[in-house]
Design a protein around this motif. Structure first.
Motif, PDB file in Angstrom:
ATOM      1  N   ASN A   6       0.816  -1.213   0.000  1.00  0.00           N
ATOM      2  CA  ASN A   6       0.000   0.000   0.000  1.00  0.00           C
ATOM      3  C   ASN A   6       0.849   1.263   0.000  1.00  0.00           C
ATOM      4  O   ASN A   6       0.521   2.246  -0.673  1.00  0.00           O
ATOM      5  CB  ASN A   6      -0.927  -0.002   1.214  1.00  0.00           C
ATOM      6  CG  ASN A   6      -2.085  -0.971   1.059  1.00  0.00           C
ATOM      7  OD1 ASN A   6      -2.431  -1.352  -0.049  1.00  0.00           O
ATOM      8  ND2 ASN A   6      -2.673  -1.383   2.169  1.00  0.00           N
ATOM      9  N   ALA A   7       1.965   1.241   0.765  1.00  0.00           N
ATOM     10  CA  ALA A   7       2.836   2.414   0.812  1.00  0.00           C
ATOM     11  C   ALA A   7       3.468   2.676  -0.551  1.00  0.00           C
ATOM     12  O   ALA A   7       3.530   3.824  -1.019  1.00  0.00           O
ATOM     13  CB  ALA A   7       3.901   2.223   1.885  1.00  0.00           C
ATOM     14  N   ASN A   8       3.979   1.624  -1.195  1.00  0.00           N
ATOM     15  CA  ASN A   8       4.581   1.794  -2.526  1.00  0.00           C
ATOM     16  C   ASN A   8       3.546   2.272  -3.541  1.00  0.00           C
ATOM     17  O   ASN A   8       3.836   3.122  -4.393  1.00  0.00           O
ATOM     18  CB  ASN A   8       5.198   0.462  -2.988  1.00  0.00           C
ATOM     19  CG  ASN A   8       6.405   0.066  -2.152  1.00  0.00           C
ATOM     20  OD1 ASN A   8       7.055   0.921  -1.543  1.00  0.00           O
ATOM     21  ND2 ASN A   8       6.688  -1.225  -2.089  1.00  0.00           N
ATOM     22  N   ASN A   9       2.348   1.700  -3.420  1.00  0.00           N
ATOM     23  CA  ASN A   9       1.297   2.103  -4.350  1.00  0.00           C
ATOM     24  C   ASN A   9       0.912   3.575  -4.163  1.00  0.00           C
ATOM     25  O   ASN A   9       0.668   4.295  -5.128  1.00  0.00           O
ATOM     26  CB  ASN A   9       0.077   1.206  -4.149  1.00  0.00           C
ATOM     27  CG  ASN A   9      -0.997   1.457  -5.188  1.00  0.00           C
ATOM     28  OD1 ASN A   9      -0.786   1.289  -6.387  1.00  0.00           O
ATOM     29  ND2 ASN A   9      -2.167   1.878  -4.714  1.00  0.00           N
ATOM     30  N   GLU A  10       0.883   4.034  -2.913  1.00  0.00           N
ATOM     31  CA  GLU A  10       0.564   5.439  -2.651  1.00  0.00           C
ATOM     32  C   GLU A  10       1.634   6.362  -3.232  1.00  0.00           C
ATOM     33  O   GLU A  10       1.322   7.420  -3.795  1.00  0.00           O
ATOM     34  CB  GLU A  10       0.416   5.665  -1.149  1.00  0.00           C
ATOM     35  CG  GLU A  10      -0.837   5.047  -0.565  1.00  0.00           C
ATOM     36  CD  GLU A  10      -0.906   5.215   0.942  1.00  0.00           C
ATOM     37  OE1 GLU A  10       0.023   5.855   1.499  1.00  0.00           O
ATOM     38  OE2 GLU A  10      -1.863   4.722   1.549  1.00  0.00           O
ATOM     39  N   LYS A  11       2.901   5.976  -3.089  1.00  0.00           N
ATOM     40  CA  LYS A  11       3.979   6.803  -3.656  1.00  0.00           C
ATOM     41  C   LYS A  11       3.872   6.864  -5.180  1.00  0.00           C
ATOM     42  O   LYS A  11       4.032   7.928  -5.786  1.00  0.00           O
ATOM     43  CB  LYS A  11       5.335   6.223  -3.250  1.00  0.00           C
ATOM     44  CG  LYS A  11       5.660   6.387  -1.768  1.00  0.00           C
ATOM     45  CD  LYS A  11       7.002   5.767  -1.433  1.00  0.00           C
ATOM     46  CE  LYS A  11       7.320   5.903   0.056  1.00  0.00           C
ATOM     47  NZ  LYS A  11       8.627   5.286   0.393  1.00  0.00           N
TER      48      LYS A  11
ATOM     49  N   ALA B 260       1.874   1.600 -15.821  1.00  0.00           N
ATOM     50  CA  ALA B 260       2.103   0.153 -15.888  1.00  0.00           C
ATOM     51  C   ALA B 260       2.587  -0.381 -14.539  1.00  0.00           C
ATOM     52  O   ALA B 260       2.165  -1.459 -14.085  1.00  0.00           O
ATOM     53  CB  ALA B 260       3.122  -0.153 -16.989  1.00  0.00           C
ATOM     54  N   THR B 261       3.463   0.374 -13.860  1.00  0.00           N
ATOM     55  CA  THR B 261       3.974  -0.053 -12.554  1.00  0.00           C
ATOM     56  C   THR B 261       2.855  -0.099 -11.521  1.00  0.00           C
ATOM     57  O   THR B 261       2.774  -1.020 -10.700  1.00  0.00           O
ATOM     58  CB  THR B 261       5.087   0.899 -12.082  1.00  0.00           C
ATOM     59  OG1 THR B 261       6.078   1.003 -13.095  1.00  0.00           O
ATOM     60  CG2 THR B 261       5.714   0.392 -10.802  1.00  0.00           C
ATOM     61  N   ILE B 262       1.976   0.916 -11.540  1.00  0.00           N
ATOM     62  CA  ILE B 262       0.867   0.955 -10.590  1.00  0.00           C
ATOM     63  C   ILE B 262      -0.072  -0.214 -10.813  1.00  0.00           C
ATOM     64  O   ILE B 262      -0.551  -0.851  -9.858  1.00  0.00           O
ATOM     65  CB  ILE B 262       0.122   2.293 -10.713  1.00  0.00           C
ATOM     66  CG1 ILE B 262       0.986   3.439 -10.188  1.00  0.00           C
ATOM     67  CG2 ILE B 262      -1.208   2.247  -9.973  1.00  0.00           C
ATOM     68  CD1 ILE B 262       0.401   4.810 -10.438  1.00  0.00           C
ATOM     69  N   GLU B 263      -0.362  -0.547 -12.052  1.00  0.00           N
ATOM     70  CA  GLU B 263      -1.253  -1.673 -12.336  1.00  0.00           C
ATOM     71  C   GLU B 263      -0.668  -2.978 -11.824  1.00  0.00           C
ATOM     72  O   GLU B 263      -1.390  -3.829 -11.291  1.00  0.00           O
ATOM     73  CB  GLU B 263      -1.510  -1.751 -13.837  1.00  0.00           C
ATOM     74  CG  GLU B 263      -2.375  -0.606 -14.367  1.00  0.00           C
ATOM     75  CD  GLU B 263      -2.541  -0.666 -15.869  1.00  0.00           C
ATOM     76  OE1 GLU B 263      -1.871  -1.518 -16.499  1.00  0.00           O
ATOM     77  OE2 GLU B 263      -3.331   0.139 -16.424  1.00  0.00           O
ATOM     78  N   MET B 264       0.656  -3.131 -11.955  1.00  0.00           N
ATOM     79  CA  MET B 264       1.293  -4.339 -11.417  1.00  0.00           C
ATOM     80  C   MET B 264       1.194  -4.376  -9.891  1.00  0.00           C
ATOM     81  O   MET B 264       0.953  -5.433  -9.291  1.00  0.00           O
ATOM     82  CB  MET B 264       2.756  -4.390 -11.860  1.00  0.00           C
ATOM     83  CG  MET B 264       2.948  -4.592 -13.363  1.00  0.00           C
ATOM     84  SD  MET B 264       4.688  -4.536 -13.832  1.00  0.00           S
ATOM     85  CE  MET B 264       5.319  -5.938 -12.914  1.00  0.00           C
ATOM     86  N   GLY B 265       1.371  -3.216  -9.235  1.00  0.00           N
ATOM     87  CA  GLY B 265       1.257  -3.167  -7.777  1.00  0.00           C
ATOM     88  C   GLY B 265      -0.151  -3.497  -7.300  1.00  0.00           C
ATOM     89  O   GLY B 265      -0.331  -4.208  -6.310  1.00  0.00           O
TER      90      GLY B 265
END
Length: 774
Positions: free
Chosen positions: A105-110, A244-249
Motif C-alpha cells: 500500500n505504501a509503494n502504491n501510494e507513492k 504500468a507499474t501501478i497496475e502491477m502493484g
C-alpha cells in the motif's frame, strides 16, 4: 425450584417458571485454565460473575476487512469448520500478511502520487503550450502592425506604453509568468487574491481541463490555469511507465487480499474466541498459591453433570496433573432468569421480556401469550381471507428460514423473520375468528350449511330481519350470513362484539389474578394469598364478573333488559325494584350482596397486610439482635448481607412506607379494574373498524368498478382494491391490531401478577459471538 430432571442431557422444557439456578465455584489449575474456559464456552451454560494480544489480532483482521472492502474482494461464505488453528502460528501469519500488505500500500501510494504529479504537469504543459502558441501568433501580428504604424506619426489610438517603450528603452517592463492547476470552485478566489496582491497589474487566463486531474497532496479534482510551455513528450513517457507499474502493484495487492479472503472468516472467528476466553480468564481470581484460578458464576441445576464432564475433559486434554474442582455455593443472592426456548417459543418470550425480564422463578406470562396474544389479535383482525394472505406470506418465511437466516435482511424484514411464528399463529387465529364472523374480504359464505332465515314472501328483498322468518335450525358455526347486508347488521354486530370483548377481558384479568395466587403459593407468601389474591378476586367478579354473567343470561334467555341501567343503578339505587330489567329471581338480593363484598374488599386489601408485616417484623427481632441464616456459611452471609435488602439487621421497618405502598397498590387495582375492563372494548372497536374498512373497499372500489362493464375500469378497480387491501388492511391494520394486543397483555393482563424485575441469564458461549457482532 429444583426439579428432578428427566432422562438424557437436558430435562423437558418448562416455560411456566425459569430454570432452577445455582451459584457455583470452579477452581482450575493454571496449566489447564485456557482449555477449560474454551470448553465451557463451547458448552454455553455458565455465566461468570464479575487483552492486549487478542486485541492486536482483531485490529489486524479489521485492517484486512477494510482493505478487502476497498478492493471489492468478498470473503468466503463457506461454513466455519473447526480446523484447530494454532494461535501462535496464526498470530505470526497475520503479522507477515499485514507487513506485506502495508508495504504494498505504501509503494502504491507513492506511485499514485508521482503519477498524479506527472499527469498534472502534463496537463499544464498542454494547456500552456496552446496558450503561448496562440499568444505568439497574436504578438507577431501586432508587431507587424506596430512596424507599419511607426513609419507615420503616432495616432491618438496608439498605446501609450508602446510609445514610451519605443522612445525610452530603459523603461521597458519585464513581465513574468506562472502556470499551474487550481480547483474549479476556488478559481474565483484565486483570481481575487492575485488581483489584490499585484494591485491589478496582472493578466490572467483560465482554461478548463477536459478530464479531471487528482491533486497529489489532497486527492481533489482540479482544473487548469496555464501560463508556460515545456516538453510534453518526455512527461507522457514517464506517465505511461508509472501507470504500468501501478497496475502491477494493484494486481499484487489483489492477489494478497484474495489469499486472505479465503481464510478470513475462520481467522476472525478464532480471534474472537481467543479474545472472549482471555476476557473470561480476567474475571477469575488468582489463588494465594498462584497455581490455580478461582471463578464464580451461575449455571442451571440440570447442567451440573455437563459442566463436570467438560472440566474433566479439559484436564485430560491439557495433560494437567491436578483436576478442576466444581462446587455449589449457598447464597441469598437473586439468581438470573433462564428460560429454555426454541425457535417457536423464543419470539413469544421476547414479547414478554420487552416489558421486563421475569423475576427468578416467577410465573412466566409467555406460556399463555403463545395462545392469548394471537387470539386477541385475531379478534380485532377477524377475516379468513386476510388471514389466508398472512398465512401464505408467513409460510414463505418458514419454508425458506434456513436460507434467510444466513442472509443480511433489512430492518423491517429482519423483524418479520424473527417473529414469523408469531405471525403464523396470528394468521391461523385470524382464519378461525374470520370463520366465526363469516367474513371473507367482508363477503359472507354459507360454508357450514344454509341460513336459518328465509324471506316471508317475495317482497322482502330488502333483507331486513322484519321480513325474514326462521325456517330451520340456527346456523351451526359463526354468524349467520343473512345478517350481512341487512339494516340490522351494524346494531347486531355492535352488541355481539362489545359483549364478547367484556367477556374476554374479564376472563383474561381473572387469569392474571389466578396467576398471582400461584406465585404467592410458590414463594410461600400467605399474606399475598389472603390479603391480595382473595379481595382482588372478590372485587373484580362482584362487579364485572357479575356483568359477564348477566350478558350470558341475556343471550340465553333473549331478554331485552338494559344492562347499562342494571349496572348504573346497582350503585346509585341498589334497593329499587329492577322492573323489566330483572333477568332472574332474587337478582336484587344478589346485587346487594355483591355490592357489599366489593365495598368490603377495598379495606381488606388496604389495612391488614401492612399491620401484619409490622407484627412479623417485631416478632422476628424480639429478644435478639441477629437472625441466623439457615444453611448458610457465616462468611458467605457476611459477604452477601451488605448487598441485599433482606438483611434485617441493618434495615429498619418503615410502616408508613409500607402503608403508602399498599395504598397505591389498592387504588391502582380498584381504578384499574374499571379502566382495564373498558380497555378491552378496543377489541370491539378495532374489529368493527376492520370489518367496515374491508366492506368499503369491496363495495365502493371492486363492485363499483365491476358495475361499469368496462374491462379497463375493472382492471383499474381491481388494482386499487389490491393495493388498498394490502396497504391498509394487511399492513396498517395488522400493525395496529398487533400493538393493541401488546398493550392488553402488558398492562391489563401482566400487571395483575407479573413483577418483571429480574435479569437475564447471560452465559459465556461461543455460539453468541457471531450474533453479538451482527
Amino acid at each position: 425450584m429444583a426439579r428432578s430432571g428427566g432422562g438424557g442431557c437436558c430435562p423437558s422444557m418448562d416455560l411456566m417458571r425459569s430454570e432452577a439456578m445455582q451459584l457455583v465455584q470452579v477452581i482450575i489449575p493454571a496449566e489447564s485454565a485456557h482449555l477449560t474456559v474454551s470448553y465451557l464456552g463451547d458448552l454455553g451454560l455458565v455465566q461468570f460473575k464479575d487483552i492486549k494480544r487478542c486485541s492486536e489480532m482483531a485490529r489486524k483482521l479489521r485492517f484486512f476487512k477494510e482493505q478487502m472492502a476497498k478492493a471489492g474482494v468478498s470473503t468466503s461464505s463457506a461454513q466455519l469448520v473447526d480446523t484447530r488453528w494454532d494461535f501462535d502460528e496464526l498470530e505470526i501469519k497475520l503479522g507477515e500478511l499485514e507487513t506485506e500488505l502495508t508495504e504494498v500500500n505504501a509503494n502504491n501510494e507513492k506511485l499514485e502520487r508521482t503519477y498524479n504529479e506527472l499527469l498534472e504537469y502534463n496537463t499544464v504543459l498542454q494547456k500552456a503550450g496552446e496558450f503561448f502558441y496562440s499568444a505568439q501568433r497574436s504578438a507577431t501580428t501586432q508587431q507587424r502592425e506596430l512596424e507599419a504604424s511607426q513609419s507615420g506619426q503616432p495616432s491618438l489610438e496608439s498605446p501609450l506604453l508602446e510609445q514610451e517603450m519605443s522612445t525610452d528603452p530603459s523603461k521597458q517592463v519585464k513581465l513574468g509568468s506562472l502556470s499551474g492547476l487550481v480547483p474549479k470552485e476556488k478559481a474565483m478566489a484565486f483570481e481575487r487574491i492575485l488581483f489584490r496582491a499585484t494591485r491589478g497589474n496582472i493578466f490572467l487566463r483560465q482554461e478548463p481541463v477536459d478530464e479531471p486531474v487528482t491533486d497529489p497532496s489532497s486527492g481533489e479534482k482540479v482544473d487548469d490555469v496555464s501560463k508556460q510551455l515545456h516538453a510534453v513528450q518526455e512527461v507522457s513517457g514517464k506517465i505511461s511507465e508509472l501507470k504500468a507499474t501501478i497496475e502491477m502493484g494493484l494486481a499484487h495487492r489483489d492477489s494478497i487480499l484474495k489469499s486472505i479472503a479465503t481464510d478470513f472468516e475462520q481467522w476472525n472467528h478464532l480471534a474472537k474466541r481467543e479474545k472472549s476466553i482471555y476476557h473470561t480468564l480476567n474475571m477469575l481470581s488468582v489463588d494465594v498459591t498462584k497455581k490455580c484460578l478461582v471463578g464464580e458464576g451461575w449455571s442451571p441445576v440440570f447442567a451440573s453433570s455437563q459442566i463436570q464432564d467438560v472440566l474433566h475433559r479439559a484436564t485430560v486434554d491439557s495433560k494437567s496433573q491436578v483436576g478442576s474442582i466444581f462446587q455449589v455455593l449457598n447464597t441469598k443472592e437473586s439468581p438470573p432468569t433462564y428460560f429454555r426456548t426454541n425457535k417457536f417459543t423464543s419470539a413469544f418470550q421476547e414479547i414478554v421480556d420487552a416489558y421486563g425480564v421475569a423475576k427468578y422463578q416467577e410465573a412466566n406470562p409467555g406460556v399463555f401469550t403463545i395462545v392469548t396474544f394471537p387470539f386477541l389479535f385475531a379478534v380485532m383482525f377477524g377475516d379468513w381471507g386476510h388471514g389466508i394472505c398472512l398465512l401464505l406470506s408467513t409460510l414463505y418465511l418458514i419454508i425458506r428460514e434456513k436460507k434467510l437466516a444466513s442472509q443480511k435482511l433489512g430492518d423491517i424484514m429482519e423483524m418479520m423473520f424473527g417473529g414469523r411464528y408469531v405471525i403464523f399463529m396470528m394468521s391461523l387465529f385470524s382464519i378461525y375468528t374470520g370463520l366465526i364472523y363469516n367474513e371473507f374480504f367482508s363477503v359472507p359464505f354459507e360454508l357450514f350449511g344454509k341460513s336459518a332465515y328465509a324471506c316471508r314472501d317475495s317482497s322482502c328483498g330488502d333483507a331486513t330481519t322484519e321480513g325474514l322468518i326462521k325456517v330451520r335450525d340456527a346456523y351451526p358455526f359463526g354468524v349467520d350470513p343473512v345478517w350481512h347486508g341487512s339494516r340490522s347488521e351494524l346494531p347486531f354486530l355492535n352488541s355481539l362484539k362489545m359483549k364478547m370483548s367484556i367477556l374476554l377481558g374479564v376472563a383474561q384479568m381473572n387469569l392474571g389474578i389466578m396467576m398471582s395466587y400461584f406465585n404467592a403459593k410458590f414463594f410461600r407468601n400467605s399474606l399475598n394469598v389472603w390479603y391480595m389474591f382473595v379481595p382482588q378476586l372478590i372485587f373484580l367478579n362482584s362487579l364485572f364478573g357479575y356483568l359477564s354473567v348477566l350478558i350470558i343470561i341475556k343471550w340465553c334467555t333473549g331478554s331485552k333488559a338494559d344492562l347499562y341501567h342494571v349496572m348504573i343503578y346497582m350503585f346509585l339505587s341498589p334497593t329499587d325494584d329492577l322492573g323489566e330489567n330483572q333477568l332472574f329471581s332474587g337478582q336484587k338480593t344478589v346485587q346487594l350482596v355483591l355490592l357489599l363484598l366489593a365495598l368490603v374488599s377495598v379495606p381488606w386489601m388496604l389495612i391488614p397486610k401492612p399491620l401484619l408485616l409490622k407484627k412479623q417484623h417485631e416478632q422476628r427481632h424480639q429478644g435478639h439482635q441477629y437472625t441466623m441464616l439457615q444453611g448458610a456459611d457465616e462468611s458467605v452471609g457476611a459477604e452477601l448481607g451488605e448487598h441485599h435488602g433482606d438483611s434485617n439487621d441493618h434495615e429498619e421497618f418503615e410502616f408508613s412506607e409500607v402503608f403508602v405502598h399498599q395504598l397505591i397498590h389498592t387504588i391502582e387495582f380498584v381504578l384499574g379494574a374499571v379502566s382495564n375492563t373498558a380497555s378491552y372494548l378496543r377489541l370491539w372497536a378495532l374489529s368493527l373498524a376492520h370489518s367496515e374498512l374491508s366492506s368499503v373497499f369491496y363495495d365502493k372500489v371492486l363492485m363499483l368498478a365491476w358495475g361499469y362493464n368496462n374491462i379497463f375500469v375493472l382492471i383499474v378497480g381491481l388494482v386499487v382494491f389490491i393495493f388498498a387491501t394490502v396497504g391498509v388492511l394487511l399492513v396498517m391494520e395488522t400493525l395496529s391490531a398487533f400493538l393493541h394486543a401488546l398493550r392488553l397483555h402488558w398492562v391489563e393482563f401482566q400487571n395483575k401478577f407479573y413483577e418483571g424485575d429480574g435479569y437475564k441469564f447471560a452465559p459465556f458461549s461461543f455460539a453468541l459471538i457471531h450474533d453479538e457482532e451482527d
